[in-house]
Write a protein that holds these residues in place. Structure first.
Motif, mmCIF file in Angstrom:
data_model
loop_
_atom_site.group_PDB
_atom_site.id
_atom_site.type_symbol
_atom_site.label_atom_id
_atom_site.label_comp_id
_atom_site.label_asym_id
_atom_site.label_seq_id
_atom_site.Cartn_x
_atom_site.Cartn_y
_atom_site.Cartn_z
ATOM 1 N N PRO A 822 43.995 50.418 41.276
ATOM 2 C CA PRO A 822 42.978 50.160 40.274
ATOM 3 C C PRO A 822 42.108 48.979 40.688
ATOM 4 C CG PRO A 822 45.195 49.746 39.404
ATOM 5 C CD PRO A 822 45.348 50.171 40.819
ATOM 6 N N THR A 823 40.836 49.104 40.474
ATOM 7 C CA THR A 823 39.974 47.976 40.782
ATOM 8 C C THR A 823 39.792 47.176 39.506
ATOM 9 O OG1 THR A 823 37.975 49.225 40.302
ATOM 10 C CG2 THR A 823 38.748 49.243 42.565
ATOM 11 N N PRO A 824 39.735 45.860 39.623
ATOM 12 C CA PRO A 824 39.465 45.081 38.413
ATOM 13 C C PRO A 824 38.074 45.443 37.892
ATOM 14 C CG PRO A 824 39.401 43.677 40.370
ATOM 15 C CD PRO A 824 39.870 45.022 40.824
ATOM 16 N N MET A 825 37.902 45.311 36.601
ATOM 17 C CA MET A 825 36.605 45.669 36.028
ATOM 18 C C MET A 825 35.490 44.852 36.659
ATOM 19 S SD MET A 825 37.476 46.395 32.055
ATOM 20 C CE MET A 825 38.500 45.003 31.717
ATOM 21 N N SER A 826 35.827 43.643 37.120
ATOM 22 C CA SER A 826 34.778 42.792 37.687
ATOM 23 C C SER A 826 34.265 43.311 39.028
ATOM 24 C CB SER A 826 35.270 41.354 37.832
ATOM 25 O OG SER A 826 36.377 41.302 38.706
ATOM 26 N N ILE A 883 51.117 47.449 38.078
ATOM 27 C CA ILE A 883 51.522 48.432 37.090
ATOM 28 C C ILE A 883 50.439 49.492 36.988
ATOM 29 C CG2 ILE A 883 52.989 46.981 35.637
ATOM 30 C CD1 ILE A 883 50.503 46.440 33.917
ATOM 31 N N PHE A 896 47.545 50.768 22.618
ATOM 32 C CA PHE A 896 48.491 50.359 23.648
ATOM 33 C C PHE A 896 48.797 51.544 24.547
ATOM 34 C CE2 PHE A 896 49.430 47.100 20.451
ATOM 35 C CZ PHE A 896 49.467 45.966 21.239
ATOM 36 N N SER B 97 44.239 42.764 25.052
ATOM 37 C CA SER B 97 44.276 44.212 25.289
ATOM 38 C C SER B 97 43.202 44.954 24.502
ATOM 39 C CB SER B 97 45.656 44.737 24.886
ATOM 40 O OG SER B 97 45.949 44.364 23.553
ATOM 41 N N THR B 99 40.357 46.987 23.476
ATOM 42 C CA THR B 99 39.530 47.820 24.361
ATOM 43 C C THR B 99 38.047 47.730 24.031
ATOM 44 O OG1 THR B 99 40.069 49.657 22.894
ATOM 45 C CG2 THR B 99 41.321 49.497 24.931
ATOM 46 N N SER B 102 36.954 44.749 26.008
ATOM 47 C CA SER B 102 36.990 44.909 27.459
ATOM 48 C C SER B 102 35.968 45.938 27.928
ATOM 49 C CB SER B 102 38.394 45.294 27.912
ATOM 50 O OG SER B 102 38.768 46.535 27.378
ATOM 51 N N PRO B 497 39.890 40.111 29.443
ATOM 52 C CA PRO B 497 40.622 41.378 29.230
ATOM 53 C C PRO B 497 41.910 41.454 30.049
ATOM 54 C CG PRO B 497 38.291 41.798 29.540
ATOM 55 C CD PRO B 497 38.497 40.336 29.822
ATOM 56 N N GLN B 498 42.939 41.944 29.399
ATOM 57 C CA GLN B 498 44.239 42.143 30.032
ATOM 58 C C GLN B 498 44.112 42.916 31.338
ATOM 59 O OE1 GLN B 498 47.188 40.980 28.598
ATOM 60 N NE2 GLN B 498 47.912 41.506 30.653
ATOM 61 N N ASP B 499 43.286 43.926 31.272
ATOM 62 C CA ASP B 499 43.085 44.814 32.412
ATOM 63 C C ASP B 499 42.549 44.050 33.623
ATOM 64 O OD1 ASP B 499 41.587 47.140 33.836
ATOM 65 O OD2 ASP B 499 42.847 48.068 32.302
ATOM 66 N N GLU B 500 41.646 43.126 33.374
ATOM 67 C CA GLU B 500 41.087 42.330 34.475
ATOM 68 C C GLU B 500 42.167 41.448 35.085
ATOM 69 O OE1 GLU B 500 37.920 42.400 35.668
ATOM 70 O OE2 GLU B 500 38.422 40.899 37.195
ATOM 71 N N ALA B 502 45.352 41.912 35.000
ATOM 72 C CA ALA B 502 46.375 42.715 35.664
ATOM 73 C C ALA B 502 45.936 43.179 37.039
ATOM 74 C CB ALA B 502 46.733 43.915 34.793
ATOM 75 N N ASN B 503 44.661 43.466 37.198
ATOM 76 C CA ASN B 503 44.211 44.080 38.441
ATOM 77 C C ASN B 503 43.438 43.150 39.359
ATOM 78 O OD1 ASN B 503 45.279 46.714 37.959
ATOM 79 N ND2 ASN B 503 43.726 46.968 36.394
ATOM 80 N N ASN B 504 43.258 41.926 38.927
ATOM 81 C CA ASN B 504 42.551 40.959 39.768
ATOM 82 C C ASN B 504 43.495 39.801 40.047
ATOM 83 O OD1 ASN B 504 40.953 39.072 40.963
ATOM 84 N ND2 ASN B 504 39.308 39.156 39.424
#
Lengths: 1132, 519
Positions: A822-826, A883, A896, B97, B99, B102, B497-500, B502-504
């Motif tokens: 997954p790429t970060p949204m940034s 994850i 969630f 989290s 949405t 985010s 954002p949680q997603d950022e 988690a993935n950055n």
């Protein structure tokens, strides 16, 4: 050269009366022959090698049989049990060896038509013959059986049937006539006062001579070293199901089939678990040697047999496509016989087997007040008495208050299920053919779906000249599927739950005739599921497919052959959708929308195959070399447009016409080599290597090699085992190999620009396609996922294989799993991930197949049980704490995620909060960890503070279980008594969890919709003894969030099939139909008659509906149906 | 005789062996990034896609207006139908989290990526330097707008200035100062290159005035009032901008691109009643409508309605004012008001959900601004309808009031009042000029009160209140925070954002820690 002729006549004479497996067996036996036969009639000139060490006469005969082209027939009871032979023969005439073996046994032999009949030496003092018995022997399909040995027990009289299956033997009343033939069950009949005895012989199941199809060839079952399961045509066609996958459900240990979707939709098939995260877990399908891509639209009636290659040593011959296992389908072929016509027909009805309890109108009114009242929301305008007592539409007498729509009754229906197949087959020594025509129709059990199919097949083979044959298989099919289309997670069943009971389904005053909810007056906006399905869901998917192959086979010598195959899979899919102008008072469209889609797929296969098959002394060698290319081309056109009226459903004069087309091409080139080596029929070795080159990878990564090897030991062939009569088969085998999987598309390494793919209406003018963007990264390092697989197995047969057991252990590990990191949204790529070979996953498990086969006597029965287990574990993702969350949806868990994939856990394990009862008082709320600041009140669910920080937040989630069963099992019991037959087939899964997302819709109480009756038991200060939290619109405490509350046991045991059949007696057939019909069977069957489960949803068999990593989440999926059908099988 | 057969077999084999060139396949339907962005036409196509993101569902077409409105006190939930993630923002319980939040972060970075792909590839384009430079300037202007939103809502964020070309190219958060510096650089450069206006097919592209207006907003948000004033005055002296006589012209479909409009997101109704279902705006045939018409529609979803505070902010004869502010009726529908070109009165029964209290009286209220029902018959107005009204993302009226604020903060109270009264004197409004009985303007703090009032009644539901609150809170304009849930050192900013996170893996490796305080 002479051999060629002999060999040909042998094959033709065999196939004249035997079904295909036997033909293949004979073919193989012929191949095993060493040295050249000069004249079949002269067995003195056939030379063999044989080594007998303390061998019984029977085992000596068996050894001889395996070393020459003859089939031995004898009555085992007449063979001396005690005599043992120890001798060695090197290149000795077969006749001499036979003489030696049969010395002093009172037996002699005669050769006839490639059969060697072992018979008692005729007695000089034969009993006086009083009668001559004549009759005809046929197989169960009604074809005459030539060369059946007929003898009188304990006496010297013996004969064989002629080419019409006719025999004549002198016998007395009271004599026992014995009918034997290799590959068929022996039958004994006591002669009474009749002079004509007609009978049927049935084929032996799991006989030692059984041949199984493996990749690029076939092998004797006894010589197999890999994990291969066979499913016969009989089992495939025992169930009235639409497709092959459903017919395989529960039939093969380690093969898991999950029904998924409405009529015409493909079930999910997995062999030994989930092998890939990014890619599909579907096996690789090969039909008559040609990769098929999928099994859609295939007619089960054409199937001769199905082989499932489960482990690397069996499947690795397919190299880069073999990780998910391989399913090989062989279609029926013509035999050398007179014309045979078969009719297979069944018709039935299907229906759902369960409803859930939803609120009726009066219950809804109570619930609305509880839900909205607690949140301080006023009564929706419609529910105010003045409005509620109005007619449901102008002109109606019924008011909303008087309306009580059962949306499940409206949406579910019973549907027709029917299949007709007629086939014609036959042939002579030059040409053989099988052709069939079929029709299938399934209406489905919900509104707006349906599927029908018409198909035609012709398979033929022609002998062109000595050693040269040409054959072709051709399948044409047309199907029409009305599909559900893509609805995301708001399935129609979700709207069935949500639909308001006081609204009618239909409203004659609206344009389109349906009635929808109006948010502004109903305070709720479910969409009318019937309108969605019938009026707006007009998506028709028409597929025509041509699938076939043609081959030329050159037999140079007895041991060397070459085959060139050209295969074609051409399919055209057109999808026409029409969404009309309508107005249901809640929703409307002022223009009609037409969508037309056309997909073309062409796959061309060229296979050049050299095969060498030779026995030298005790060494048997089979070597196969293949060069193969597969060229795939596809194109796709998607168009849409609008019409102002519903009268025109084409683009003529349409507005907003938009058209996008795309093309793709892939190319695969392969070099394959395989060596099978057998020493003295005891020690087996198989090694294969495949090198594949594939266009989808970046230059420099296009080629990879996939090796495999396996060994087997037939312990029962060892001398120290031979005296143990009870053990008829005992084999140990082990194999290891590396297989591949391309889990990405054809161009995944390239970063592509979506040119002119978007629109921005500058100057308030639509200039379609004036914007270009890209949102992906390429990866030039991408390569196949490679899986290392180990398989260890044991095969055991007891009491002449009356009792059979096959047990296997496997483990498989993929270390370069492709993940869409997954790429970060940034990154600005809209979270689109980058494909990379970064993950690692492990599967291990056991497959057991246990059988008991009682084929003697009048009451015959057969019990087969299967249990298989899979343990799955993700070992690594792209980073240590990476994850992959999936399933986040505001409708099904407060946004969630529902599943999480993380190293150390099974793939896509359920992940969420843990509940701890319901708060009964404000004190309890105050003393507990903070749930939602300022929002939690008595009646809310208490979530556990797993990290003990005093606050409930996303860190308090944990792994809650897996959708993967602890084991799958099935039990098939089939029996026949006289003319009756029956079978019971049970299938089940155990130990899996289901996330019942549909129940979040029924009981989640997030905002006003119709709901399940459970909400009436919601917590109130006076109703505290409940597990349903308080009703309050907006769900301030997020009681509906993803938690163990929605997880249920997914275990079920299902009466998958129950069949009762009756064969009309031969005597009646000949009396009333003058023998024009040779066999006639009628049966009744029920599918999914009973399901034992504690699962609360419509059906526990849950596939996936919302993309990957959400298997086992029940969004309200199309439920498996219960069907009742009657069937007819006629042979002419 | 076998020789012939063997020859034939070998022939079959060799005829097929030399096919390995087929292993080199490029996608025939799409160019690759390496080969694209070579011509000015390709650059224009790429630039247009920045606008696609700008007006898409995850930004101005839905989530952007929602996010700002949910953090403003001008809005209340229309009832239980407001989705949970939105309700969480409205009542201050949003978590990392969330949405809704985010999605906007995601949308802004998509816009930035598209701008970066133009700015970084422009050097390759030589066929039309003027057009190329304009594209780069447009990209920088929109990139500036995106970072302005990011830094205002989230504080320090990763500054990405070229398209990512490697999966490991993670960036940490930079300090707010660095983000502001980058925005100022982008907008300053854009303002020098962008044309003052466009004609014909280019209408709707960002202008010099838009760049200056955003730059001014950036400065004022930073507290640099003199610099802000200088930028805003560039608009007021340009001669291009003016207040429309009719206040409602700013929110209807008939007066798009009027003289008051500084920056506008275009929506277009194809008549198919579809919306941008992917929320990315992508797909050539994707609907070009905005969901605003549906989300806030008094007769339809009515997810958010005007807050009582907002409704009672208007001067009203009922509460002793000399005149009822006409902007109330232009901004909201109250039960009994006429829509459908004045033909139909809205009733309580038409409006699902909560009621409001105006001046002590319970009545149902819904948003009128940017809603098409002003001209739709009831049968259409009550149906799902996604509209085509362009959203004026920045209008000159806002700039005038910001000028008033600058002048007041710089001590020029006379100028400040003059600007305020310019707004009140719009012909269709003609409210009594300041000072009034309720709003004396004797000193800076008096003027602040008038300014706060005037901005709410003039600019309600135009996604400026959230930015105003952030700015004014820092300046201490409020004794009680307007947001009832407000917690110091938490609710100033949204959570990353949680997603950022988690993935950055690098998100917290720079000037700022990974997560904002309080989350």
């Amino acid at each position: 050269m002479n051999f060629i002729k002999v060999y040909k006549s042998f094959i033709l004479s065999t196939t004249k009366h035997a079904r295909m497996p036997l033909a293949i067996a004979a073919f193989l036996i012929a191949f095993l022959c060493y040295p050249q036969l000069l004249k079949a009639e002269d067995i003195k000139k056939v030379k063999v090698n044989a080594h007998f060490g303390n061998a019984t006469v029977e085992s000596a005969l068996q050894q001889l049989q395996s070393r020459c082209g003859y089939v031995f027939t004898y009555n085992a009871e007449l063979l001396p049990k005690k005599k043992t032979i120890t001798a060695s023969f090197n290149n000795q005439p077969l006749s001499e060896v036979l003489d030696f073996v049969l010395k002093n046994t009172g037996l002699s032999y005669t050769e006839k038509n490639k059969y060697i009949l072992i018979l008692p030496v005729p007695s000089k003092s034969a009993d006086k013959v009083q009668n001559k018995i004549t009759g005809t022997v046929k197989d169960t399909t009604g074809a005459p059986l030539p060369n059946v040995t007929v003898f009188i027990k304990g006496k010297s009289g013996v004969t064989t049937t002629n080419k019409d299956g006719w025999f004549s033997i002198p016998a007395n009343a009271g004599d026992q006539l014995v009918f034997t033939m290799v590959g068929f069950l022996r039958k004994e009949i006591t002669v009474g006062n009749q002079t004509v005895i007609d009978l049927l012989l049935s084929e032996v199941k799991s006989s030692l001579g059984e041949v199984v199809v493996v990749g690029y060839g076939s092998q004797k079952r006894t010589s197999l070293t890999g994990a291969v399961s066979s499913v016969s045509a009989e089992l495939i066609n025992a169930l009235p199901v639409p497709n092959v996958a459903q017919a395989l459900q529960g039939r093969v240990a380690g093969l898991n089939v999950i029904n998924n979707g409405g009529p015409g939709a493909a079930p999910i098939i997995q062999i030994r678990g989930i092998s890939s995260i990014n890619g599909s877990s579907s096996p690789f399908y090969v039909i008559d040697g040609v990769p098929a891509g999928n099994l859609a639209n295939f007619d089960n009636a054409d199937i001769q047999n199905v082989e499932v290659l489960k482990d690397a040593s069996a499947a690795a011959i397919y190299g880069s496509r073999a990780t998910n296992g391989v399913i090989l389908i062989t279609t029926r072929k013509g035999t050398n016989s007179k014309l045979k016509i078969e009719l297979n027909s069944f018709t039935g009805i299907e229906e759902t087997h369960k409803r859930v309890d939803l609120l009726n109108t009066s219950q809804y009114l109570l619930y609305e007040r509880a839900l909205n009242g607690n949140a301080g929301i006023g009564l929706p305008p419609r529910l105010q008495p003045a409005s509620f007592n109005l007619p449901i539409y102008t002109g109606a007498t019924q008011t909303f208050a008087e309306t009580n729509t059962d949306w499940q009754d409206a949406y579910f229906k019973s549907g027709l299920l029917t299949r007709q197949n007629i086939s014609l087959s036959g042939g002579n020594e030059f040409s053989k053919f099988y052709s069939s025509a079929g029709y299938f129709k399934q209406d489905g059990v919900v509104q707006g779906l349906g599927y029908q199919r018409g198909n035609f097949r012709i398979n033929s083979e022609h002998r062109i000249s000595k050693g040269v044959t040409f054959g072709e298989n051709l399948y044409l099919v047309y199907s029409r599927q009305r599909s559900e289309g893509s609805t995301g997670t708001r399935s129609k069943l979700v709207n069935v739950v949500r639909s308001l009971p006081y609204l009618p389904v239909y409203d004659p005053t609206t344009n389109g005739g349906y009635r929808g909810a109006e948010n502004s007056v109903d305070g709720s906006d479910p969409t009318n599921p019937l309108e969605d399905a019938v009026l707006l869901g007009d998506n028709n998917n028409n597929t025509s497919r041509l699938f076939g192959s043609a081959y030329l086979n050159f037999q140079f010598t007895s041991w060397l052959s070459f085959r060139s195959t050209f295969g074609l899979d051409h399919s055209e899919v057109t999808i026409h959708g029409f969404s009309p102008v309508y107005d249901d008072k809640g929703r409307s469209a002022s223009v009609a929308t037409i969508s037309d889609q056309k997909n073309n797929n062409d796959t061309f296969l060229y296979t050049q195959q050299l095969n060498l098959n030779k026995t030298i002394g005790l060494h048997h060698i089979n070597f196969t070399a293949v060069y193969e290319t597969q060229d795939g081309k596809s194109s796709n056109v998607v168009s849409s447009g609008n019409q102002a009226t519903n009268l025109i459903q084409t683009f003529a004069g349409a507005t907003n016409i938009n058209l996008v087309s795309a093309k793709e091409r892939s190319f695969l080139v392969s070099y394959v080599g395989r060596l099978n080596y057998e020493l003295a029929d005891k020690y087996l070795l198989s090694a294969a290597i495949r090198r594949d080159g594939y266009s989808a990878w970046a230059p420099g990564h296009k080629f990879a090699t996939f090796p495999s090897a396996s060994i087997g030991w037939r312990i029962n062939e060892e001398n120290f085992m031979k005296h143990i009569q009870a053990i008829s088969e005992l084999k140990l085998r082990a194999g290891f190999g590396i297989t591949g999987l391309a889990s990405v598309g054809n161009y995944a390494w390239q970063a592509l620009v979506n040119e002119n793919a978007s629109t921005y209406p500058f100057n308030n003018t639509l200039t379609v396609g004036n914007a270009t963007y890209y949102n992906q990264l390429g990866n030039k390092e991408l390569e196949w996922e490679k899986t290392k697989q180990l398989n260890i197995g044991i095969d055991l047969g007891l009491l002449r294989n009356k009792f059979t057991l096959s047990a296997e252990y496997y483990k498989r590990q993929t270390n370069n799993l492709i993940l869409q990191v997954p790429t970060p949204m940034s990154f600005g790529l809209n979270k689109v991930g980058v494909f990379a070979n970064v993950g690692s996953m492990y599967n291990s498990g056991f497959d057991f197949q246990l059988g008991y086969h009682e084929h003697g006597g009048k009451f015959k029965y057969d019990i087969t049980g299967i249990i298989s287990t899979v343990r799955n574990k993700v070992l690594a993702l792209n980073s240590n704490n990476a994850i992959l969350d999936a399933g986040a949806d505001a409708n099904f868990g407060s946004g969630f995620a529902i599943t999480r994939t993380q190293a150390g856990q099974p793939i896509q394990s359920f992940y969420g909060f843990v509940t701890d009862g319901i708060f009964q008082s404000q004190e309890q709320v105050n003393q507990s960890p903070v749930q939602v600041i300022g929002k939690t009140a008595p009646g809310d669910i208490k979530f556990k503070d797993l990290n003990n920080d005093g606050v409930i937040n996303s860190d308090d989630r944990t792994f809650l279980g897996s959708n993967l069963p602890k084991f799958n099992y099935s039990l098939n019991f089939s029996a026949s008594y006289r003319n009756f037959d029956s079978s019971i087939f049970l299938q089940g899964v155990h130990g899996n969890k289901i996330y019942n997302a549909a129940r979040v819709i029924e009981e989640g109480m997030t905002r006003l919709y119709n709901a399940g009756t459970a909400v009436l038991n919601a917590w109130t200060p006076t109703n505290t003894n409940t597990d349903i939290p308080r009703a309050i619109s907006g769900d301030p405490n997020q009681n509906s969030r993803t938690s163990d509350r929605w997880l249920e046991s997914g275990s079920f045991l299902r009466f998958k099939n129950l069949t009762l059949g009756y064969n009309i007696p031969k005597s009646s057939l000949s009396t009333f139909l003058h023998g024009s019909i040779t066999n006639l069977r009628v049966y009744v069957a029920s599918q999914n008659l009973l399901t034992i489960t504690s699962y609360k949803g419509w059906d526990p068999e849950i596939g996936y509906s919302n993309g990957s990593l959400t298997s086992g989440v029940d969004y309200g999926q199309y439920p498996s149906a219960r069907s009742f059908s009657i069937g007819l099988q006629v042979g002419l | 005789m076998y020789f012939k057969k063997i020859t034939l077999c070998l022939g079959l084999l060799t005829g097929l062996l030399f096919s390995c060139k087929k292993l080199d396949q490029l996608n025939p339907s799409y160019p690759t990034v390496e080969t694209y962005y070579q011509t000015s036409a390709q650059l224009v196509g790429g630039t247009n896609s920045i606008y696609v993101s700008f007006h898409a569902g995850f930004l101005v077409g839905r989530e952007w207006f929602y996010l700002n409105d949910l953090r403003s006190d001008e809005f209340a939930a229309g009832g239980g139908q407001l989705e949970v993630v939105r309700a969480q923002l409205l009542n201050g319980s949003a978590l990392p989290s969330n949405t809704q939040m985010s999605t906007v972060w995601n949308g802004l970075y998509i816009l930035i990526h598209r701008a970066n792909s133009i700015i970084s590839n422009a050097a390759k384009v030589q066929d039309n330097p003027a057009l190329r430079d304009r594209c780069v300037a447009e990209a920088k202007c929109l990139r500036g707008w995106a970072y302005y939103n990011l830094v205002t809502l989230w504080g320090g964020v990763p500054i990405r200035l070229s398209p990512v070309d490697n999966i490991a190219d993670y960036l940490p958060r930079s300090s707010t100062d660095k983000v502001y510096a980058q925005i100022i650089a982008d907008l300053t450069e854009a303002a020098t290159v962008l044309p003052a206006s466009y004609t014909g097919a280019d209408l709707g592209r960002v202008t010099k005035g838009a760049a200056q207006a955003i730059l001014g907003k950036v400065y004022i948000q930073k507290g640099d009032y003199a610099l802000a004033k200088a930028e805003f005055e560039k608009l007021s002296t340009s001669g291009l901008y003016a207040l429309t006589d009719n206040y409602s012209d700013n929110f209807d479909e008939e007066h798009e691109f009027n003289r008051e409009s500084v920056m506008e997101a275009i929506y277009f109704d194809k008549g198919d009643r579809k919306y941008d279902a992917s929320f990315t705006g992508d797909g050539a045939a994707t609907a070009q409508t905005t969901l605003r018409n549906q989300e806030y529609n008094p007769l339809s979803w009515r997810n958010l309605i005007p807050s009582d505070k907002y409704l009672n902010e208007f001067e009203n004869t009922a509460t002793g004012s000399a005149k009822t502010d006409p902007r109330l009726a232009a901004s909201v529908y109250l039960t009994g008001d006429k829509y459908d070109s004045g033909n139909t009165a809205i009733t309580d029964a038409d409006q699902n959900g909560s009621a409001s209290i105006i001046n002590g009286k319970t009545i149902k209220a819904g948003w009128r601004k940017y809603n098409l029902i002003y001209k739709q018959a009831k049968a259409v107005a009550t149906k799902t309808y996604y509209g085509g009204i362009n959203q004026r993302v920045i209008r000159y009226g806002d700039i005038i009031l910001l000028l008033a604020e600058c002048e007041n903060e710089l001590g020029n109270t006379v100028s400040a009042v003059r600007y305020l009264n310019q707004i009140r004197s719009r012909p269709s409004v003609s409210m009594p000029v300041y000072p009034t009985a309720n709003f004396p303007v004797n000193n800076k703090s008096d003027i602040i009160k008038a300014l706060v009032h005037e901005r709410m009644v003039e600019l309600g539901a135009e996604e400026v209140r959230n930015f105003d609150l952030l700015r004014w809170r820092k300046k201490g304009y409020f004794s009680t925070d307007p947001l009832p849930y407000f917690r110091v050192n938490r609710d100033e900013l949204l959570p990353i954002p949680q997603d950022e996170i988690a993935n950055n893996p690098s998100i917290g490796a720079g000037d700022v820690v990974a997560q904002n305080p309080g989350y």
